[in-house]
Enzyme design. Structure first.
Site, PDB file in Angstrom:
ATOM      1  N   TYR A  51       0.826  -1.215   0.000  1.00 27.14           N
ATOM      2  CA  TYR A  51       0.000   0.000   0.000  1.00 27.14           C
ATOM      3  C   TYR A  51       0.859   1.263   0.000  1.00 27.14           C
ATOM      4  O   TYR A  51       0.355   2.360  -0.268  1.00 27.14           O
ATOM      5  CB  TYR A  51      -0.955   0.025   1.199  1.00 27.14           C
ATOM      6  CG  TYR A  51      -1.922  -1.141   1.274  1.00 27.14           C
ATOM      7  CD1 TYR A  51      -2.144  -1.978   0.181  1.00 27.14           C
ATOM      8  CD2 TYR A  51      -2.612  -1.414   2.454  1.00 27.14           C
ATOM      9  CE1 TYR A  51      -3.014  -3.051   0.262  1.00 27.14           C
ATOM     10  CE2 TYR A  51      -3.489  -2.494   2.541  1.00 27.14           C
ATOM     11  CZ  TYR A  51      -3.678  -3.311   1.446  1.00 27.14           C
ATOM     12  OH  TYR A  51      -4.537  -4.379   1.535  1.00 27.14           O
ATOM     13  N   HIS A 114       0.044 -12.081   1.255  1.00 25.61           N
ATOM     14  CA  HIS A 114      -0.937 -11.213   0.595  1.00 25.61           C
ATOM     15  C   HIS A 114      -1.638 -11.911  -0.577  1.00 25.61           C
ATOM     16  O   HIS A 114      -2.853 -11.771  -0.756  1.00 25.61           O
ATOM     17  CB  HIS A 114      -0.241  -9.931   0.109  1.00 25.61           C
ATOM     18  CG  HIS A 114      -1.152  -8.764  -0.046  1.00 25.61           C
ATOM     19  ND1 HIS A 114      -0.747  -7.465   0.181  1.00 25.61           N
ATOM     20  CD2 HIS A 114      -2.449  -8.679  -0.401  1.00 25.61           C
ATOM     21  CE1 HIS A 114      -1.770  -6.644  -0.033  1.00 25.61           C
ATOM     22  NE2 HIS A 114      -2.811  -7.362  -0.395  1.00 25.61           N
TER      23      HIS A 114
END
Length: 331
Positions: A51, A114
């Protein structure tokens, strides 16, 4: 659903059902958003290396610990995620150390793989093919190898480990190979994608679900769920019955928690952060109306459609049928 409600992971730790998500939160906004969320009462933060905002998130946490009366680090459940360029077993702990350094923390409550996809190793988060059209995959490391390395991380640095975007096949493989059941599987889930077989499998195995993209997204030309006529009608109906304003976002978040699941809405505006944290109860009529949206499932997050493309079939959707690769489960 109670804004302060928790569920217990298979490691014994408690995770709050409503978390504050930081995906696509712009620099300059996310630190203030995290501070505001912690001030309002959120005690679960969802982060990730990719992010690109963990340093600022760490500053928001630090500010909250200094300024929110009585708030301590151990009161906050903090999740981050291993990115795809660090799937080689020897890269897993250094990647965790890097995230802890960015956040200015000693430990995480939860660390997730992830994606069940390995990229070429190195500093580049999105290593590209020569023509730039595709991400460079690493088909020489398996999700079993990466998961084994996750399970061996020091407990002083991370209390629980889990996965994200894993299918039943992926979960079966890592559990069978290591005997360690992931604490969490974070997946795209909303009324348009109820994913019941995976939900049932995880319930049987004791894996907690965290839902991301709870409001859907508008990449497919469909309206966001919070803007859809069906969800607005449910919110209006509940508002009349309960004698208070119930918003479409609150309806979706309440649906997401049914069955003991967790959900991580993102917002950077004070009013929405507070709104998403309010408790709303759904009646049977509301649940039935929302469940109807899932009769024609719609997945929004498909890496094969990303730019640059990830040339991999993860979910066996129509869009992915042309992909050259599948997840490397074991070597």
């Amino acid at each position: 659903m109670s804004s302060g409600r928790t569920v217990t992971l298979n490691t014994g730790y408690k995770i709050p059902q409503i978390g504050y998500g930081t995906w696509q939160a712009a620099p300059g906004e996310v630190g203030a958003g995290v501070f505001e969320a912690l001030k309002v009462g959120y005690r679960h933060l969802d982060l990730a290396k990719v992010y690109g905002n963990q340093k600022e998130v760490g500053e928001g946490i630090k500010k909250a610990l200094a300024e929110v009366p009585g708030l301590k680090r151990e009161d906050i459940f903090i999740t981050s995620k291993l990115w795809n360029n660090s799937h080689k077993p020897e890269d897993v702990e250094p990647a965790l150390d890097d995230t802890l350094a960015e956040l200015g923390l000693d430990y995480l409550d939860l660390y997730l793989i992830h994606w069940p996809v390995a990229f070429a190793p190195g500093a580049d988060l999105f290593p590209k093919s020569e023509d730039g059209s595709e991400v460079q995959l690493n088909q020489n490391v398996s999700i079993v190898q990466t998961w084994k390395a996750m399970t061996e991380l020091p407990k002083s640095k991370v209390r629980s480990v889990g996965v994200s975007n894993f299918t039943i096949e992926h979960l079966d493989a890592v559990i069978e190979a290591t005997g360690v059941v992931p604490a969490v599987n974070q997946i795209e889930r909303h009324p348009r994608l109820p994913n019941q077989p995976l939900i049932d499998y995880c319930a049987k195995k004791g894996i907690i679900i965290t839902a991301y993209s709870a409001f859907g997204n508008n990449t497919k030309g469909l309206p966001l769920l919070v803007s859809s006529d069906e969800v607005k009608a449910v919110a209006d109906n509940l508002s009349k019955k309960q004698g208070k304003t119930v918003t479409p976002a609150q309806v979706i978040l309440a649906w997401s928690q049914i069955g003991g699941h967790t959900v991580i809405p993102k917002s950077v505006t004070k009013a929405r952060i507070a709104e998403n944290f309010q408790e709303v109860e759904l009646d049977d009529e509301a649940i039935a109306a929302l469940n109807k949206l899932g009769e024609k499932p719609q997945r929004f997050n498909i890496p094969y459609t990303y730019k640059p493309r990830w040339n991999i079939n993860l979910f066996n959707t129509e869009e992915e049928k042309a992909a050259a690769h599948t997840a490397v489960i074991k070597l």
